[in-house]
Scaffold this active site. Structure first.
Site, PDB file in Angstrom:
ATOM      1  N   HIS A 415       0.811  -1.221   0.000  1.00 14.65           N
ATOM      2  CA  HIS A 415       0.000   0.000   0.000  1.00 14.65           C
ATOM      3  C   HIS A 415       0.842   1.267   0.000  1.00 14.65           C
ATOM      4  O   HIS A 415       0.585   2.212  -0.750  1.00 14.65           O
ATOM      5  CB  HIS A 415      -0.927   0.019   1.221  1.00 14.65           C
ATOM      6  CG  HIS A 415      -1.650   1.320   1.377  1.00 14.65           C
ATOM      7  ND1 HIS A 415      -1.140   2.354   2.140  1.00 14.65           N
ATOM      8  CD2 HIS A 415      -2.773   1.778   0.805  1.00 14.65           C
ATOM      9  CE1 HIS A 415      -1.959   3.382   2.054  1.00 14.65           C
ATOM     10  NE2 HIS A 415      -2.957   3.063   1.248  1.00 14.65           N
ATOM     11  N   ARG A 516      32.736   2.106 -26.784  1.00 13.81           N
ATOM     12  CA  ARG A 516      34.116   1.624 -26.878  1.00 13.81           C
ATOM     13  C   ARG A 516      34.800   1.744 -25.522  1.00 13.81           C
ATOM     14  O   ARG A 516      35.030   2.845 -25.028  1.00 13.81           O
ATOM     15  CB  ARG A 516      34.882   2.424 -27.929  1.00 13.81           C
ATOM     16  CG  ARG A 516      34.278   2.369 -29.330  1.00 13.81           C
ATOM     17  CD  ARG A 516      35.136   3.152 -30.309  1.00 13.81           C
ATOM     18  NE  ARG A 516      34.517   3.262 -31.623  1.00 13.81           N
ATOM     19  CZ  ARG A 516      33.689   4.249 -31.980  1.00 13.81           C
ATOM     20  NH1 ARG A 516      33.402   5.207 -31.105  1.00 13.81           N
ATOM     21  NH2 ARG A 516      33.177   4.281 -33.186  1.00 13.81           N
ATOM     22  N   ARG A 564      31.177  -2.730 -25.826  1.00 13.95           N
ATOM     23  CA  ARG A 564      32.096  -3.682 -26.439  1.00 13.95           C
ATOM     24  C   ARG A 564      33.255  -3.901 -25.481  1.00 13.95           C
ATOM     25  O   ARG A 564      33.952  -2.959 -25.105  1.00 13.95           O
ATOM     26  CB  ARG A 564      32.613  -3.157 -27.781  1.00 13.95           C
ATOM     27  CG  ARG A 564      33.482  -4.187 -28.534  1.00 13.95           C
ATOM     28  CD  ARG A 564      33.985  -3.625 -29.848  1.00 13.95           C
ATOM     29  NE  ARG A 564      34.958  -2.546 -29.646  1.00 13.95           N
ATOM     30  CZ  ARG A 564      35.449  -1.790 -30.624  1.00 13.95           C
ATOM     31  NH1 ARG A 564      35.039  -1.981 -31.872  1.00 13.95           N
ATOM     32  NH2 ARG A 564      36.327  -0.846 -30.367  1.00 13.95           N
ATOM     33  N   GLU A 665      32.734  -9.574 -37.559  1.00 13.51           N
ATOM     34  CA  GLU A 665      33.779  -8.865 -38.301  1.00 13.51           C
ATOM     35  C   GLU A 665      34.772  -9.822 -38.949  1.00 13.51           C
ATOM     36  O   GLU A 665      35.753  -9.395 -39.561  1.00 13.51           O
ATOM     37  CB  GLU A 665      34.516  -7.904 -37.356  1.00 13.51           C
ATOM     38  CG  GLU A 665      34.987  -8.563 -36.072  1.00 13.51           C
ATOM     39  CD  GLU A 665      35.364  -7.559 -34.995  1.00 13.51           C
ATOM     40  OE1 GLU A 665      35.607  -6.390 -35.335  1.00 13.51           O
ATOM     41  OE2 GLU A 665      35.401  -7.946 -33.813  1.00 13.51           O
ATOM     42  N   GLY A 686      30.898  -5.282 -37.731  1.00  8.78           N
ATOM     43  CA  GLY A 686      31.999  -4.315 -37.789  1.00  8.78           C
ATOM     44  C   GLY A 686      32.461  -4.248 -39.239  1.00  8.78           C
ATOM     45  O   GLY A 686      33.302  -5.042 -39.663  1.00  8.78           O
ATOM     46  N   ASP A 689      36.521  -4.119 -40.311  1.00 11.27           N
ATOM     47  CA  ASP A 689      37.288  -5.365 -40.259  1.00 11.27           C
ATOM     48  C   ASP A 689      36.700  -6.419 -41.186  1.00 11.27           C
ATOM     49  O   ASP A 689      37.449  -7.191 -41.807  1.00 11.27           O
ATOM     50  CB  ASP A 689      37.333  -5.898 -38.820  1.00 11.27           C
ATOM     51  CG  ASP A 689      38.438  -5.244 -37.995  1.00 11.27           C
ATOM     52  OD1 ASP A 689      39.161  -4.405 -38.564  1.00 11.27           O
ATOM     53  OD2 ASP A 689      38.560  -5.552 -36.804  1.00 11.27           O
ATOM     54  N   CYS A 736      27.695  -1.368 -37.028  1.00 13.35           N
ATOM     55  CA  CYS A 736      28.252  -0.234 -36.289  1.00 13.35           C
ATOM     56  C   CYS A 736      29.417   0.426 -37.019  1.00 13.35           C
ATOM     57  O   CYS A 736      30.153   1.203 -36.423  1.00 13.35           O
ATOM     58  CB  CYS A 736      28.689  -0.667 -34.887  1.00 13.35           C
ATOM     59  SG  CYS A 736      29.979  -1.913 -34.866  1.00 13.35           S
TER      60      CYS A 736
END
Length: 798
Positions: A415, A516, A564, A665, A686, A689, A736
């Protein structure tokens, strides 16, 4: 019959429009009995007409009016208590008119006959004619009496319900809400007693944040009064409305319970040792309750607050009452934006003192005032933090003055939690169930910050007033505000510097798609993690990483943040203090010891575990559950398994509110996506890469830079394949890299391929948001008209 002139009515004679006749609780029980198939314990209700007849026939009206006139200051606790005590005594001194007694006695006998019992046990509950409206809650302001047996006892309890109209808390509440005390009337519900072995409450809206996608169920052993009264911290279960799946089950230790006594009344008993840490409800019972909640909400057409019990005799689940939920019904309807001040303080001072359940969102700062007894309420000063063992309705006068409230016990649907939300006061309950009792940790006069949105109490002042709006001069002319379309494809933002999170939080992004971690190492920590472990300072890693993560998560909340994990190459790690000792000299560090390959390596795994501890600190100590993680440069499926297992050992388990992403990646991530799927919730491509490794093209080599292009057909085919394979297993895919914001045609390709989200740099958020909206609209138009242009093979990328 004229229901408005009856002394009492049976449940099947009532419906929700009869609130003026029998109050909110009684009319709702009648509505469910007569118009739904939800199981409701049978009974009858005395009417508002009967209450007013009692007041008039006994000559009480003038006496009550005179006493109420003497209440000149409801905030004067002594005056309030004195006047209310006289009002209750005046009612209890009067004998109920004989014809009203006879009507109740006859109805109790009829109830016994209908139920096949000689003298059934019943619950007698108060139901005020102004309660349980969508814009006001009188819940718990009057009294309830359980395990009542015999007609004489029922009649006595009905009169006690009448007197409970004038408890201190009820009078205070009505006065503050502007309701006339004498216009109120009370109905007494008399319904069959459920011999509850377990009971509790449930809501069709998350009462902490207003999210209406799920059903929230709270349960405890014994009768439900200890849940709504805040005596115990109940178990909490969350069920998705859409697919009716149990999303979470939080089990709290319970050591006491309220049970019925043979022959009448109730008593407190210890919970059997075997049950104290055991889940109160089975999964089957959770789903049955959720089904009833969904039915009731659909019938009423609004958020609902319900009480339930499970009978120990046959295990049957009963719905004891249902009423419209008040706070979020109003807030969500009005669409009022709530501004929450976010913590802004260095790691050294962001000390977590306590954690609890986030009962009422918001943030408060002030000095602690611990109150153990209601008689000390007058000592409580405006602007202090109220700390008490358990919250209850009697604390409302002090609650009104408080900057925030922290309690040892109670659940999110007790309550006092409901009232604190209605009053808009930040409130954390149940700290004892989360490890430490507030009254044993916090001291009078101590300055604290209560982050009730996340259920965390910090030492000191973590609030920063945001006065820009107040300081800005009033514009003479109306200025058009920039607006952004809603897109089906989420637009996330890349971020490195935590100190920029507050600034960029105002951008129209859906969260942080790539945080990052390396920026925190090079800007704030400066030292190699293995060097810090060797020199005896591993806590520096945890604390400083956690502070950086916290800043971003707090600024972006409730939007998600995906961190990451560290992805330095050996040359970059060597540049940190002490790094030379621990880093190898590699001929090609770009393809060397980086990302996931470090995390399980005995030479580095202790450093990775510190990263995990920092993530866990932010999620559990700071209460910022919007933090998720991403594994970079993971070459094999077995690497993914090893990393996820280490995370689990450190207390980071994938679940409904914690996602693990994989950086896609490496070509192996694409080719073996069907196998990687079992260890992750989604992928973030990614593109830099990935392009380099698909084309065999060193992106740092100027001599072949002209060959490096994310739009290459091979790269696009790989992306399209990943999306298809991930989606088959319900995984999400994001991108990204910079390509989405640099090349509009590449962004169009991603949308056409069904990508779930893109994460771009802050300066590209607005542009990408609008560009993606245009692409999505074009796709819709092409589908509707059938006149979209034909794409060539390169454009289709397959």
């Amino acid at each position: 019959m004229d229901k408005s002139k009856a002394y009492l009515l049976w449940f099947e004679q009532l419906e929700r429009k009869d609130v003026d006749i029998v109050g909110g609780k009684s009319s709702s029980l009648g509505e469910m009995t007569s118009k739904t198939d939800v199981p409701v314990p049978y009974g009858f209700a005395t009417t508002a007409y009967a209450y007013r007849y009692f007041i008039k026939a006994t000559g009480l009206e003038e006496r009550m009016r005179s006493l109420l006139a003497s209440l000149t200051n409801v905030d004067d606790n002594d005056q309030l208590s004195s006047v209310c005590a006289q009002l209750r005594a005046a009612i209890m001194e009067q004998e109920m008119p004989q014809d009203l007694q006879d009507a109740i006695r006859k109805a109790y006998a009829e109830l016994a006959g209908k139920m096949g019992e000689k003298a059934p046990y019943v619950a007698v509950r108060s139901s005020a004619t102004a309660e349980d409206l969508p814009d006001a809650s009188f819940a718990g302001q009057q009294d309830t009496y359980l395990n009542v047996q015999g007609a004489d006892q029922v009649i006595a309890k009905v009169k006690e319900c009448y007197a409970s109209c004038f408890t201190d808390r009820a009078v205070y509440y009505r006065e503050k809400q502007g309701y006339d005390h004498l216009s109120l009337a009370l109905s007494a519900v008399v319904q069959m007693m459920v011999f509850s072995k377990a009971a509790g409450v449930m809501f069709t809206v998350n009462v902490a944040n207003g999210d209406d996608k799920n059903i929230m169920i709270e349960g405890a052993w014994g009768l439900g009064e200890y849940v709504v009264g805040g005596v115990v911290t109940p178990d909490t279960y969350i069920v998705s409305k859409d697919d009716m799946k149990i999303l979470s089950a939080t089990v709290n230790e319970q050591d006491v319970m309220l049970v019925r006594k043979q022959g009448g009344d109730t008593e407190e008993m210890p919970v059997p040792e075997a049950d104290r840490k055991r889940q109160t409800l089975t999964n089957q019972q959770i789903m049955e309750l959720a089904g009833y909640a969904k039915k009731i909400e659909a019938h009423y057409g609004c958020y609902m607050d319900m009480e339930w019990g499970i009978d120990e005799r046959d295990g049957k689940i009963w719905i004891l009452q249902a009423r419209p939920e008040t706070v979020w019904s109003r807030r969500n309807k009005e669409k009022k934006a709530e501004t929450v001040k976010e913590p802004q303080q260095s790691a050294e001072n962001a000390k977590v003192l306590l954690k609890g359940l986030p009962a009422s969102p918001g943030m408060g700062y002030g000095k602690v005032h611990v109150i153990a007894d209601p008689k000390d309420i007058d000592e409580f000063q405006d602007g202090e933090i109220l700390v008490t063992e358990m919250t209850a309705p009697d604390w409302v006068p002090a609650m009104k003055k408080a900057q925030a409230i922290v309690t040892d016990s109670g659940g999110m649907t007790c309550h006092a939690s409901i009232v604190s939300r209605e009053l808009g006061i930040p409130c954390i309950v149940g700290t004892k169930s989360q490890g430490k009792a507030a009254t044993s940790v916090l001291k009078n006069g101590e300055e604290i910050t209560v982050d009730a949105s996340n259920g965390v109490v910090f030492a000191g002042n973590l609030q920063v007033k945001k006065a820009e709006a107040a300081a800005a001069p009033q514009a003479a002319a109306v200025v058009a505000q920039e607006t952004f379309p809603v897109t089906g494809t989420k637009i996330y933002m890349n971020l490195g510097d935590p100190d920029l999170a507050e600034k960029y939080s105002k951008l129209p992004c859906d969260g942080i798609g790539l945080m990052r971690e390396e920026f925190i190492w090079t800007t704030y920590i400066h030292e190699h993690p293995l060097y810090l472990i060797k020199t005896g300072h591993p806590e520096k890693v945890v604390d400083m990483l956690a502070e950086g993560f916290r800043k971003v998560c707090a600024a972006m909340a409730p939007r998600p943040v995906t961190l990451r994990f560290s992805d330095f190459k050996s040359t970059e790690y060597r540049d940190l203090k002490g790094g030379e000792e621990f880093e190898p000299h590699e001929p090609s560090d770009l393809l060397g010891w980086r990302g996931a390959s470090r995390y399980y390596d005995p030479k580095y795994t202790e450093a990775f575990r510190l990263e995990c501890k920092a993530v866990r600190k932010v999620r559990e100590e700071y209460g910022l559950k919007n933090l998720n993680v991403m594994i970079p440069f993971c070459r094999t499926v077995d690497e993914a398994r090893k990393v996820v297992e280490i995370m689990a050992e450190e207390g980071l388990h994938r679940g409904p509110d914690f996602k693990v992403w994989l950086m896609a990646e490496i070509p192996a991530n694409i080719i073996l996506a069907d196998q990687f799927n079992q260890f992750v919730d989604g992928y973030s491509i990614g593109s830099n890469d990935l392009t380099m490794l698909i084309l065999g093209c060193d992106r740092n080599n100027d001599g072949i830079a002209h060959l490096f292009d994310e739009r290459n057909l091979a790269v696009r085919r790989a992306i399209r394949h990943l999306i298809e394979v991930a989606h088959k297993d319900g995984k999400t895919v994001s991108l990204c890299g910079q390509a989405a914001s640099v090349y509009p045609d590449f962004a169009a390709f991603l949308v056409q391929s069904g990508i779930d989200s893109m994460s771009v740099n802050p300066d590209a958020v607005k542009f990408t948001k609008k560009m993606v909206a245009q692409v999505e609209q074009r796709l819709i138009l092409d589908k509707l008209t059938g006149r979209g242009r034909n794409l060539n093979d390169a454009e289709l990328a397959w």
